[in-house]
Motif scaffolding. Sequence first.
Motif, PDB file in Angstrom:
ATOM      1  N   LYS A 426      11.106   8.800   3.310  1.00  0.00           N
ATOM      2  CA  LYS A 426      12.112   7.782   2.984  1.00  0.00           C
ATOM      3  C   LYS A 426      13.495   8.196   3.470  1.00  0.00           C
ATOM      4  O   LYS A 426      14.285   7.355   3.913  1.00  0.00           O
ATOM      5  CB  LYS A 426      12.117   7.538   1.482  1.00  0.00           C
ATOM      6  N   LEU A 429      13.504   7.472   7.093  1.00  0.00           N
ATOM      7  CA  LEU A 429      13.579   6.031   7.305  1.00  0.00           C
ATOM      8  C   LEU A 429      15.001   5.527   7.116  1.00  0.00           C
ATOM      9  O   LEU A 429      15.492   4.677   7.872  1.00  0.00           O
ATOM     10  CB  LEU A 429      12.628   5.313   6.345  1.00  0.00           C
ATOM     11  N   THR A 433      17.193   3.524   9.864  1.00  0.00           N
ATOM     12  CA  THR A 433      17.461   2.095   9.671  1.00  0.00           C
ATOM     13  C   THR A 433      18.660   1.812   8.786  1.00  0.00           C
ATOM     14  O   THR A 433      19.014   0.641   8.600  1.00  0.00           O
ATOM     15  CB  THR A 433      16.226   1.403   9.056  1.00  0.00           C
ATOM     16  N   ARG A 447      11.020  -2.594   6.800  1.00  0.00           N
ATOM     17  CA  ARG A 447      11.362  -1.449   5.954  1.00  0.00           C
ATOM     18  C   ARG A 447      10.744  -1.580   4.568  1.00  0.00           C
ATOM     19  O   ARG A 447      10.209  -0.614   4.011  1.00  0.00           O
ATOM     20  CB  ARG A 447      12.887  -1.316   5.841  1.00  0.00           C
ATOM     21  N   LEU A 450       7.077  -0.739   4.764  1.00  0.00           N
ATOM     22  CA  LEU A 450       6.838   0.689   4.889  1.00  0.00           C
ATOM     23  C   LEU A 450       6.979   1.391   3.541  1.00  0.00           C
ATOM     24  O   LEU A 450       6.127   2.200   3.150  1.00  0.00           O
ATOM     25  CB  LEU A 450       7.812   1.298   5.893  1.00  0.00           C
TER      26      LEU A 450
END
Length: 628
Positions: A426, A429, A433, A447, A450
Motif C-alpha cells: 500500500k 501504491l 498514485t 486503486r 487493488l
Amino acid sequence: MEIALLLVAIAVTVLAVTAVSGRYGVPAPLTLIVAGVVASYVPGFPEVRLEPEIVLLGLLPPLLYSAALTTSLVDFNANRRPILLLSVGLIVFTTAGVAVVVHAVVPDMGWPLAFAIGAVVAPPDAVAATAIGRRIGLPRRVVTILEGESLLNDATALVALRTAVAALGTTVTALEVGVDFVVAAGGGVAVGALTYLLVAAVRRRVSDPLLDTAISLVVPFAAYLVAEEIHASGVVAVVIAGLLLGHQAPVLQTARSRLAERTNWRTIAYVLENTVFLLIGLQADWMVEEVRESELSGAMVAGASLATLAAVVVLRLVWVFSSRMLLKRNLGDPSGTPATWRHTFLIGWAGMRGVVTLAAAFVVPEDTPYRELVLVIAFTVVAGTLFGQGSTLPWIARRLNVPGPDPMDDALARATLLQQAAKAGKIRLKELTGDLGESEDDPYGVRATLVNRVEQRNFAAWERLGTTAGEESPSASYNRLRSEMIDAERRRVLEIRSTGSVPSEVVSEVLALLDVEESMLDLAEDDRAGIRTDAADRQVGEQCAHLEQAVLRPLPDGSDAPVCAACVAIGSRWVALRMCLECGEVGCCDSSPHRHATAHFRDAGHPVMRSVEPGEDWRWCFVHHLTG
C-alpha cells in the motif's frame, strides 16, 4: 524391449504401492522395500542389480538438488553447528567405531576393509530421514537438522570410503586423508558456488519458464560431474548450488518459472524417492544367493551383519548425547526454550540408511576378499534401520510427546506476514498514485480495486484462524460459490469445444485459466482443513513495545458470552470477535461487514486487541502490524 517393460513395471509398482500405502496410513518406504523383496523372489522376474554409477550419478544428484532447493538457507545456516557435527563428526566417529566392531567379529579381515565397511554404513539417507520425519510431523528444527545432515554426510562418507579403498592396495597416511577431505570439500563448495553464479547470470536473461526449467534439470548433473572431474565432492557441489539457487529464486526467476520448477522437481523427487526404496528391496534375492555360493559361514555373516547394525544405532545415540550441550540450543523452539533430552533422542533414533549405503558397497573392488560380506552388511543395515527405526519413529515421537509444527501457529504467522507485506504494498501504491483517498484521478477505480483485493486476501488469512461457531466465513463462502461457478464455466467451455466453433488453442487457454483459479481455491481449502483450533501458548514473530506491555485480559465465562455490541445494535452479524486489551471492548473482526474492532482502534487509539474465539489467545498490534 525387456528393459522397457521392466522400467514400466517398476514405475507402475511404485505408484500403486505408494497410493495404497497413503490410503491406509502405512509408511510407503517400508511397504516398497517389502514389495521389492517379494518381487525379487518371483520366478521369471529379471534380476536387478544396483550399479554405483546409476545411484551416484543417476539418482543422488537430482535427489540432493531437489532437497536443497526447498531447504531454507537461513535455517541451514542457523543450525550449521549441529549439522556439521552430524555430517562430519558423526560420520568419522561411526566409520571408526564400526571398523573396530567388524574387525573384532571377523579378525581375519584387514583394517582397510573394516574402515571401508564403516564408511559404507555411516551416512543416513537423505530421502529416508526427511520422508519419514515430515510425514509424522517432527519438530521443524529437528527435520531441518536431519535434512542438513543428510545433504552433506554423503560427501564425508564417500571421501572416507575412497580413502579406505585406496588403502586396500597401498599405505595411506593421515596427512593424505586430511588433504583429500579438504580438496573434496573446498572444491565442492567452489564448484557449487561457480555453478550458482553461472546459472544466476543466465536466469537474469531468461523469462521463458520452459527454458528455465530445462536449465534447472541440467544443473545437478553438471555440478556433480564437474566437481568429480577435478576430484572434488560432487555431493557438496550439488548441495551448495541447490541451496543458493533456491534461496535466490524469488530474485532470479519469474513467478511462472518458479511455479514450473517447483512442480517439476516435486514430481521428480516423488518418483525417484519411492523408486529408490523399491530398488533396495529388489537386491534381496541375488545378494542372499551370492552369500550361499561363497565360502563364508552363515554364523559369521549373521554375526557381522547384526553387530554392524547394532553398532550404527548405538554409536549414533552415543554421539548425539555426547554432543548434546552443543546441539540442544539449536533444537529448542523459536522462542529460545532449550531442547530436552527427547529432542536429542529423536535426532539419535532418526538414523535410517538408504540407497547410498548400498551403492557405496559396490564401490569395493570385486576381487576384494569378503566383498559378499560387505554387500550383505550394507543391505542388513539399510533394511534394519528402515524397519527398526523408521517404523518405530512415529510411535516414539508420540510416546515422548514431542510436539510437531502447529498448523494454527503457521496460519497466524502467515496472516501476520501477509499483513506486513500488504502494508508495504500500500505504501508503494501510494507512492505511485498519490493519496489513496483521492478518487478524481482514478475514474476506473483501479486503486480501490487493488486495495480491496489485498484486503480480501488478508481477511481470508485471518479467517483461517477461526470464526464464530456456525458462521461461515466470507472466504469459505467465496471458495464454495466460486468453485461451483468454475464447474459451470468449465462445462460450458467443453460444450463449446465439442462444436468446433472456437479454435482449440483458445479453448485450451481458457481451460488453463480456470484450472489456475481452481487450484488456488483448492490450496486454500486444504490449508484451512489442516488447521487445528486447540492450540495454546503461541508466540509468533517479533514483539513490539505495545505487545510487551499489554496484559492479556481473561475472557468472560460461558454465562456471559462476548458479543459485538455495535453489531447487535444495528442487527448485523460478525465472523469473529476481538477484544481491546486496554478497555475490554469487544468488536467484530475485519472480515465482518462493519469492522468494529478496527473502528474502535481508530476512535480510541488503543493499540492491542486479542482474539476471543475458542482456543485462541493471540494478540494483534494495530500500530506495528505484529502478533504476539
